[in-house]
Design an enzyme around this catalytic site. Structure first.
Site, mmCIF file in Angstrom:
data_model
loop_
_atom_site.group_PDB
_atom_site.id
_atom_site.type_symbol
_atom_site.label_atom_id
_atom_site.label_comp_id
_atom_site.label_asym_id
_atom_site.label_seq_id
_atom_site.Cartn_x
_atom_site.Cartn_y
_atom_site.Cartn_z
ATOM 1 C CG ASN A 1 -1.914 1.771 1.302
ATOM 2 O OD1 ASN A 1 -1.388 2.403 0.860
ATOM 3 N ND2 ASN A 1 -2.042 1.194 2.411
ATOM 4 C CD1 TRP A 2 3.940 1.060 -3.344
ATOM 5 C CD2 TRP A 2 3.491 1.732 -4.700
ATOM 6 N NE1 TRP A 2 3.869 0.473 -4.437
ATOM 7 C CE2 TRP A 2 4.175 0.647 -4.988
ATOM 8 C CE3 TRP A 2 3.582 3.406 -5.887
ATOM 9 C CZ2 TRP A 2 4.959 0.703 -6.263
ATOM 10 C CZ3 TRP A 2 4.059 2.572 -7.303
ATOM 11 C CH2 TRP A 2 4.456 1.511 -7.319
ATOM 12 C CE LYS A 3 -0.738 4.028 4.683
ATOM 13 N NZ LYS A 3 -0.653 3.345 5.682
ATOM 14 C CG HIS B 1 -5.724 2.044 4.973
ATOM 15 N ND1 HIS B 1 -5.115 3.163 5.624
ATOM 16 C CD2 HIS B 1 -4.623 1.228 4.847
ATOM 17 C CE1 HIS B 1 -4.478 2.739 6.284
ATOM 18 N NE2 HIS B 1 -4.209 1.344 5.340
ATOM 19 C CD GLU C 1 -3.196 6.011 6.443
ATOM 20 O OE1 GLU C 1 -3.525 6.126 5.220
ATOM 21 O OE2 GLU C 1 -1.438 5.375 6.950
ATOM 22 C CD GLU D 1 -4.107 -2.518 7.181
ATOM 23 O OE1 GLU D 1 -2.499 -2.933 6.678
ATOM 24 O OE2 GLU D 1 -4.235 -1.397 7.059
ATOM 25 N N GLY E 1 2.537 2.584 10.721
ATOM 26 C CA GLY E 1 3.476 3.415 10.757
ATOM 27 C C GLY E 1 3.751 3.761 11.780
ATOM 28 C CB SER F 1 4.869 -1.346 11.639
ATOM 29 O OG SER F 1 4.501 -0.285 12.435
ATOM 30 N N GLY G 1 2.773 -0.737 3.998
ATOM 31 C CA GLY G 1 2.595 0.781 3.576
ATOM 32 C C GLY G 1 4.117 0.445 3.836
HETATM 33 P P1 PGA Z 1 2.676 0.180 7.646
HETATM 34 O O1 PGA Z 1 0.945 0.381 7.128
HETATM 35 O O2 PGA Z 1 3.079 -0.699 6.879
HETATM 36 O O3 PGA Z 1 3.538 1.363 7.107
HETATM 37 O O4 PGA Z 1 2.491 0.845 9.100
HETATM 38 C C1 PGA Z 1 0.462 -0.278 6.448
HETATM 39 C C2 PGA Z 1 -0.724 0.233 5.893
HETATM 40 O O5 PGA Z 1 -1.238 1.025 6.787
HETATM 41 O O6 PGA Z 1 -1.239 -0.736 5.306
#
Ligand code: PGA
Length: 252
Positions: free
Chosen positions: A6-8, A92, A94, A164, A170, A210, A231
């Site tokens: 997931n490149w966001k 997600h 976010e 998640e 993050g 993470s 991520g």
């Molecule tokens: P992260 O993000 O690996 O940077 O914790 C995962 C995600 O939000 O899908």
């Protein structure tokens, strides 16, 4: 096993997306492990070009539930299919947190994704305060019930669910493997209740939050973990490849 990046909102410009997807295309291999990258909308075309001929799949990070119309700034499922997307991340945390996305909206999108022959990667997970209050299963159970309970799902390979925990995203601190397993087993049980044992039992369950090369093996070795949604460690082809390699070992 499925390892999805997931490149966001990173590598959004076509040249950057092409470069990162090209790096992933070189390292990824199948079988046993499916690999996908999910760039921002503006990077999809360039990433698709870079992935041409490789086994790496493409996914998007969101979509609208309608096919077209007056929805400024939105993108429909059909366009994602036309860009060679196989997957779409939905719900997600976010998007839930910053854009007010609800379980009901996720349910509508998931239904549309299925009808459009996209595989939704539906994200669920509790916040730190919800976990500390002992409400993790209640929260995740409600998310799974509302977002996925109404789907008619005959084929488990049409759906992916990502657990998640928000407190692990993050932060550099993943859930402990046992914590992740406990929640995955709970999600699995809920899906079996909704869609029957054969279908619910075979839906791929990803862990996200993470996951890095150093903790991937302990997490992916848990019985109900079928992969990861990655991520920050997916933004560098080398670290993403290391996680894919771990998944291959675990899957072997
Ligand atoms: P992260 O993000 O690996 O940077 O914790 C995962 C995600 O939000 O899908």
């Amino acid at each position: 096993m499925l390892i999805a990046g997931n490149w966001k909102m990173h590598c959004a410009a076509p040249p950057k997306a092409r470069e990162l997807a090209g790096g992933v295309a070189e390292v990824a291999s199948e079988p046993g492990v499916q690999v996908a990258v999910c760039p921002p909308f503006t990077g999809l075309s360039a990433a698709a070009e870079a992935l041409d001929g490789s086994p790496v799949h493409l996914g998007a990070q969101n979509m609208h539930a309608e096919s077209e119309g007056a929805f400024t700034g939105e993108v429909p499922a059909g366009a994602l299919r036309a860009l060679d997307c196989r997957y779409v991340i939905l719900g997600h945390s976010e998007r839930r947190q910053y854009y007010g996305e609800t379980d009901e909206a996720v349910a509508e999108k998931a239904e549309k994704a299925l009808a459009s022959e996209l595989v939704p990667i539906v994200c669920v997970g509790e916040s730190l305060s919800e976990r500390e209050a002992g409400r993790a299963q209640e929260v995740v159970g409600r998310q799974v019930e509302t977002a996925l309970g109404g789907l008619s799902l005959g084929d488990p390979s049409r759906l992916v669910v990502a657990y998640e925990p928000i407190w692990a995203i993050g932060t550099g601190e993943s859930a402990a493997p046992e914590q992740a397993q406990e929640m995955h087993a709970f999600v699995r049980e809920t899906l079996e209740g909704q869609h029957g044992e054969a279908v619910g039992g075979a839906v791929q369950l990803l862990y996200g939050g993470s996951m890095k090369p150093h903790n991937a093996e302990a997490l992916l070795s848990q019985p109900d973990l079928d992969g990861g949604l990655i991520g920050s460690a997916s933004l560098e082809a080398g670290s993403f490849a290391e996680i894919v390699a771990v998944a291959e070992e675990v899957a072997a």
